[in-house]
Design a protein around this motif. Structure first.
Motif, PDB file in Angstrom:
ATOM      1  N   LEU A 158       0.758  -3.687  -9.902  1.00  0.00           N
ATOM      2  CA  LEU A 158       0.157  -3.465 -11.224  1.00  0.00           C
ATOM      3  C   LEU A 158       1.179  -2.855 -12.181  1.00  0.00           C
ATOM      4  O   LEU A 158       0.897  -1.898 -12.896  1.00  0.00           O
ATOM      5  CB  LEU A 158      -1.088  -2.582 -11.099  1.00  0.00           C
ATOM      6  N   GLY A 159       2.382  -3.380 -12.120  1.00  0.00           N
ATOM      7  CA  GLY A 159       3.418  -2.978 -13.067  1.00  0.00           C
ATOM      8  C   GLY A 159       4.118  -1.673 -12.756  1.00  0.00           C
ATOM      9  O   GLY A 159       4.975  -1.231 -13.519  1.00  0.00           O
ATOM     10  N   ALA A 160       3.778  -1.043 -11.635  1.00  0.00           N
ATOM     11  CA  ALA A 160       4.398   0.243 -11.288  1.00  0.00           C
ATOM     12  C   ALA A 160       4.906   0.169  -9.847  1.00  0.00           C
ATOM     13  O   ALA A 160       4.671  -0.812  -9.143  1.00  0.00           O
ATOM     14  CB  ALA A 160       3.381   1.368 -11.434  1.00  0.00           C
ATOM     15  N   SER A 161       5.594   1.215  -9.424  1.00  0.00           N
ATOM     16  CA  SER A 161       6.041   1.222  -8.031  1.00  0.00           C
ATOM     17  C   SER A 161       4.831   1.506  -7.135  1.00  0.00           C
ATOM     18  O   SER A 161       3.838   2.096  -7.582  1.00  0.00           O
ATOM     19  CB  SER A 161       7.139   2.257  -7.823  1.00  0.00           C
ATOM     20  N   PRO A 162       4.905   1.083  -5.867  1.00  0.00           N
ATOM     21  CA  PRO A 162       3.739   1.260  -4.988  1.00  0.00           C
ATOM     22  C   PRO A 162       3.253   2.704  -4.874  1.00  0.00           C
ATOM     23  O   PRO A 162       2.051   2.946  -4.755  1.00  0.00           O
ATOM     24  CB  PRO A 162       4.232   0.724  -3.638  1.00  0.00           C
ATOM     25  N   ASP A 163       4.168   3.683  -4.947  1.00  0.00           N
ATOM     26  CA  ASP A 163       3.702   5.069  -4.820  1.00  0.00           C
ATOM     27  C   ASP A 163       2.868   5.490  -6.035  1.00  0.00           C
ATOM     28  O   ASP A 163       1.878   6.211  -5.901  1.00  0.00           O
ATOM     29  CB  ASP A 163       4.871   6.044  -4.556  1.00  0.00           C
ATOM     30  N   ARG A 170      -0.494   3.949  -5.568  1.00  0.00           N
ATOM     31  CA  ARG A 170      -1.276   4.690  -4.556  1.00  0.00           C
ATOM     32  C   ARG A 170      -1.871   5.961  -5.168  1.00  0.00           C
ATOM     33  O   ARG A 170      -3.052   6.257  -4.983  1.00  0.00           O
ATOM     34  CB  ARG A 170      -0.383   5.041  -3.365  1.00  0.00           C
ATOM     35  N   LEU A 171      -1.049   6.686  -5.919  1.00  0.00           N
ATOM     36  CA  LEU A 171      -1.548   7.912  -6.537  1.00  0.00           C
ATOM     37  C   LEU A 171      -2.646   7.624  -7.564  1.00  0.00           C
ATOM     38  O   LEU A 171      -3.552   8.427  -7.756  1.00  0.00           O
ATOM     39  CB  LEU A 171      -0.395   8.694  -7.181  1.00  0.00           C
ATOM     40  N   ARG A 172      -2.537   6.456  -8.201  1.00  0.00           N
ATOM     41  CA  ARG A 172      -3.589   6.069  -9.163  1.00  0.00           C
ATOM     42  C   ARG A 172      -4.837   5.548  -8.458  1.00  0.00           C
ATOM     43  O   ARG A 172      -5.801   5.154  -9.091  1.00  0.00           O
ATOM     44  CB  ARG A 172      -3.064   4.965 -10.102  1.00  0.00           C
ATOM     45  N   ARG A 173      -4.768   5.465  -7.147  1.00  0.00           N
ATOM     46  CA  ARG A 173      -5.874   4.965  -6.338  1.00  0.00           C
ATOM     47  C   ARG A 173      -6.221   3.523  -6.698  1.00  0.00           C
ATOM     48  O   ARG A 173      -7.381   3.139  -6.770  1.00  0.00           O
ATOM     49  CB  ARG A 173      -7.100   5.884  -6.467  1.00  0.00           C
ATOM     50  N   ASP A 174      -5.177   2.738  -6.899  1.00  0.00           N
ATOM     51  CA  ASP A 174      -5.362   1.338  -7.268  1.00  0.00           C
ATOM     52  C   ASP A 174      -5.639   0.456  -6.052  1.00  0.00           C
ATOM     53  O   ASP A 174      -5.939  -0.723  -6.205  1.00  0.00           O
ATOM     54  CB  ASP A 174      -4.092   0.812  -7.961  1.00  0.00           C
ATOM     55  N   ILE A 175      -5.473   1.000  -4.850  1.00  0.00           N
ATOM     56  CA  ILE A 175      -5.493   0.157  -3.653  1.00  0.00           C
ATOM     57  C   ILE A 175      -6.540   0.628  -2.652  1.00  0.00           C
ATOM     58  O   ILE A 175      -6.640   1.822  -2.360  1.00  0.00           O
ATOM     59  CB  ILE A 175      -4.090   0.164  -2.999  1.00  0.00           C
ATOM     60  N   ALA A 225       0.814  -1.227   0.000  1.00  0.00           N
ATOM     61  CA  ALA A 225       0.000   0.000   0.000  1.00  0.00           C
ATOM     62  C   ALA A 225       0.841   1.268   0.000  1.00  0.00           C
ATOM     63  O   ALA A 225       0.303   2.372   0.046  1.00  0.00           O
ATOM     64  CB  ALA A 225      -0.917  -0.001   1.222  1.00  0.00           C
ATOM     65  N   ASP A 226       2.170   1.119  -0.016  1.00  0.00           N
ATOM     66  CA  ASP A 226       3.076   2.276   0.000  1.00  0.00           C
ATOM     67  C   ASP A 226       2.987   3.060   1.313  1.00  0.00           C
ATOM     68  O   ASP A 226       3.211   4.263   1.349  1.00  0.00           O
ATOM     69  CB  ASP A 226       2.796   3.213  -1.193  1.00  0.00           C
ATOM     70  N   LEU A 227       2.654   2.357   2.392  1.00  0.00           N
ATOM     71  CA  LEU A 227       2.675   3.021   3.700  1.00  0.00           C
ATOM     72  C   LEU A 227       4.061   2.924   4.322  1.00  0.00           C
ATOM     73  O   LEU A 227       4.429   3.735   5.162  1.00  0.00           O
ATOM     74  CB  LEU A 227       1.618   2.396   4.634  1.00  0.00           C
ATOM     75  N   ILE A 228       4.831   1.893   3.943  1.00  0.00           N
ATOM     76  CA  ILE A 228       6.248   1.829   4.304  1.00  0.00           C
ATOM     77  C   ILE A 228       7.041   1.333   3.095  1.00  0.00           C
ATOM     78  O   ILE A 228       6.506   0.621   2.248  1.00  0.00           O
ATOM     79  CB  ILE A 228       6.544   0.902   5.516  1.00  0.00           C
ATOM     80  N   ALA A 229       8.305   1.752   3.041  1.00  0.00           N
ATOM     81  CA  ALA A 229       9.168   1.318   1.941  1.00  0.00           C
ATOM     82  C   ALA A 229      10.012   0.142   2.422  1.00  0.00           C
ATOM     83  O   ALA A 229      10.442   0.118   3.577  1.00  0.00           O
ATOM     84  CB  ALA A 229      10.076   2.461   1.512  1.00  0.00           C
ATOM     85  N   PRO A 230      10.233  -0.847   1.576  1.00  0.00           N
ATOM     86  CA  PRO A 230      11.097  -1.953   2.003  1.00  0.00           C
ATOM     87  C   PRO A 230      12.536  -1.478   2.195  1.00  0.00           C
ATOM     88  O   PRO A 230      12.960  -0.521   1.559  1.00  0.00           O
ATOM     89  CB  PRO A 230      10.993  -2.949   0.847  1.00  0.00           C
ATOM     90  N   THR A 231      13.248  -2.157   3.096  1.00  0.00           N
ATOM     91  CA  THR A 231      14.654  -1.830   3.318  1.00  0.00           C
ATOM     92  C   THR A 231      15.483  -2.254   2.108  1.00  0.00           C
ATOM     93  O   THR A 231      16.425  -1.580   1.723  1.00  0.00           O
ATOM     94  CB  THR A 231      15.156  -2.568   4.586  1.00  0.00           C
ATOM     95  N   SER A 232      15.112  -3.383   1.507  1.00  0.00           N
ATOM     96  CA  SER A 232      15.764  -3.822   0.273  1.00  0.00           C
ATOM     97  C   SER A 232      14.788  -4.680  -0.515  1.00  0.00           C
ATOM     98  O   SER A 232      13.762  -5.117   0.002  1.00  0.00           O
ATOM     99  CB  SER A 232      17.046  -4.592   0.584  1.00  0.00           C
ATOM    100  N   GLY A 233      15.120  -4.903  -1.782  1.00  0.00           N
ATOM    101  CA  GLY A 233      14.260  -5.705  -2.638  1.00  0.00           C
ATOM    102  C   GLY A 233      13.354  -4.824  -3.491  1.00  0.00           C
ATOM    103  O   GLY A 233      13.341  -3.604  -3.330  1.00  0.00           O
ATOM    104  N   SER A 234      12.623  -5.453  -4.397  1.00  0.00           N
ATOM    105  CA  SER A 234      11.767  -4.661  -5.293  1.00  0.00           C
ATOM    106  C   SER A 234      10.308  -5.101  -5.197  1.00  0.00           C
ATOM    107  O   SER A 234      10.009  -6.280  -5.012  1.00  0.00           O
ATOM    108  CB  SER A 234      12.260  -4.782  -6.734  1.00  0.00           C
ATOM    109  N   VAL A 235       9.435  -4.108  -5.291  1.00  0.00           N
ATOM    110  CA  VAL A 235       7.988  -4.346  -5.242  1.00  0.00           C
ATOM    111  C   VAL A 235       7.351  -3.634  -6.423  1.00  0.00           C
ATOM    112  O   VAL A 235       7.621  -2.460  -6.662  1.00  0.00           O
ATOM    113  CB  VAL A 235       7.365  -3.757  -3.952  1.00  0.00           C
ATOM    114  N   GLN A 236       6.536  -4.358  -7.151  1.00  0.00           N
ATOM    115  CA  GLN A 236       5.741  -3.730  -8.207  1.00  0.00           C
ATOM    116  C   GLN A 236       4.275  -4.008  -7.941  1.00  0.00           C
ATOM    117  O   GLN A 236       3.898  -5.137  -7.602  1.00  0.00           O
ATOM    118  CB  GLN A 236       6.113  -4.292  -9.565  1.00  0.00           C
TER     119      GLN A 236
END
Ligand SMILES: Nc1ncnc2c1ncn2[C@@H]1O[C@H](COP(=O)(O)OP(=O)(O)O)[C@@H](O)[C@H]1O
Ligand SMILES: [Mg+2]
Length: 279
Positions: A90-95, A98-103, A77-88
């Motif tokens: 719907l093909g984009a970064s969590p922020d 979030r801005l697209r209101r996907d969650i 949900a982009d409420l915290i950022a991971p310390t390491s690793g990658s998260v996508q």
């Protein structure tokens, strides 16, 4: 199919109004770790979590307290950022997601505004979106339609104190869906409800999921709830939080509570219990 691969949405969800591209991923995590640093110590809440969740999939997350279930939802949900690793997402970064209101997010506590009616609580995210003057996509369902979808037709003008715990949680689900999110994150949403109410809401959640076709990530402590709802169960172990096992659920589509009396369900929950014991 490997358990670590996502289940195609068609396996249980209908070809709902939203039909994702075949093989599209709602969530893709690679080696995600989250460490929290406090004054005295550091905690590894998640360690090297890798996971794919298909669009339209229903995934339950099960594991002992403190194994990082809420942390994982908060990363998505982009409420915290991971310390390491990658998260996508719907093909984009969590922020971006979030801005697209996907969650949409539903918590254990419905957290409704007491001075607003059920309908006004559901409308709130739309008012916030308008306030931010974002180009918002037209939602597929109105707040009143969503209240009807969650079984609250006739209670639109009731205030939260006039509603039961189960009804308040229905309002919070409608509120989470009002911006038409493609991913619904649910963190022990029925954990505080009595068993009969929880059963009923489980069945209704499946109906809503089949109707709307969104991806659901559902955190629970209950083996039965995890098994009844999901297409796969992600089992996390604690200290550090990590994937213990991903278990596919092959119960039939269009489940009702009666499925819990079948031998398949009994076997599945016994297996989940055995895994949980070593988490
Ligand atoms: N903001 C935070 N600061 C420090 N530690 C945290 C924070 N959030 C969670 N933790 C720790 O991370 C671990 C995982 O927490 P959490 O994701 O809430 O677990 P779960 O939801 O599975 O019970 C726990 O040890 C918890 O104490
Ligand atoms: Mg939690």
């Amino acid at each position: 199919m490997l358990a670590s691969e996502p289940i195609a949405p068609s396996a249980q969800g209908t070809s709902a109004a939203r039909s994702p591209a075949p093989g599209a991923l709602a969530v893709r995590c690679r080696d995600v770790s989250v460490r929290f640093f406090t004054e005295r110590r550091s905690v590894t809440a998640l360690k090297n979590l890798s996971l794919d969740v298909a669009e339209g999939e229903f995934l339950s997350l099960l594991g002992p307290s403190g194994c990082g279930k809420s942390t994982f939802l908060r990363v998505v949900a982009d409420l915290i950022a991971p310390t390491s690793g990658s998260v996508q997402v719907l093909g984009a970064s969590p922020d971006v997601a979030r801005l697209r209101r996907d969650i949409g997010f539903v918590f254990q506590d419905a957290a409704l505004l007491p001075w607003r009616t059920a309908l006004q609580n559901v409308e709130l995210p739309l008012e916030v979106a308008r306030g931010r003057a974002q180009s918002s996509k037209p939602p597929r369902a109105t707040p009143a339609e969503l209240l009807e979808l969650v079984g609250l037709k006739g209670s639109e003008n009731a205030y939260p104190h006039e509603l039961s715990g189960g009804m308040r949680q229905r309002v919070s689900i409608a509120r989470a869906l009002v911006t038409d999110p493609r991913i619904l994150l649910m963190d022990e949403p029925f954990g505080a409800l009595d068993e009969i109410t929880r059963d009923r809401l489980n069945e209704e959640l499946l109906r809503v999921w089949r109707e709307l076709g969104m991806t659901v990530l559902f955190v629970t402590h209950s083996i039965y709830e995890a098994a009844f709802l999901a297409q796969r169960v992600l089992m996390l172990a604690a200290n550090p939080g990590r994937v213990q096992e991903i278990i596919p659920v092959t119960l039939p589509a269009g489940r009702t509570l009666a499925v819990r009396e079948t031998p398949e369900f009994v076997q599945l929950t016994a297996r989940l219990r055995r895994v949980l014991e070593v988490c």
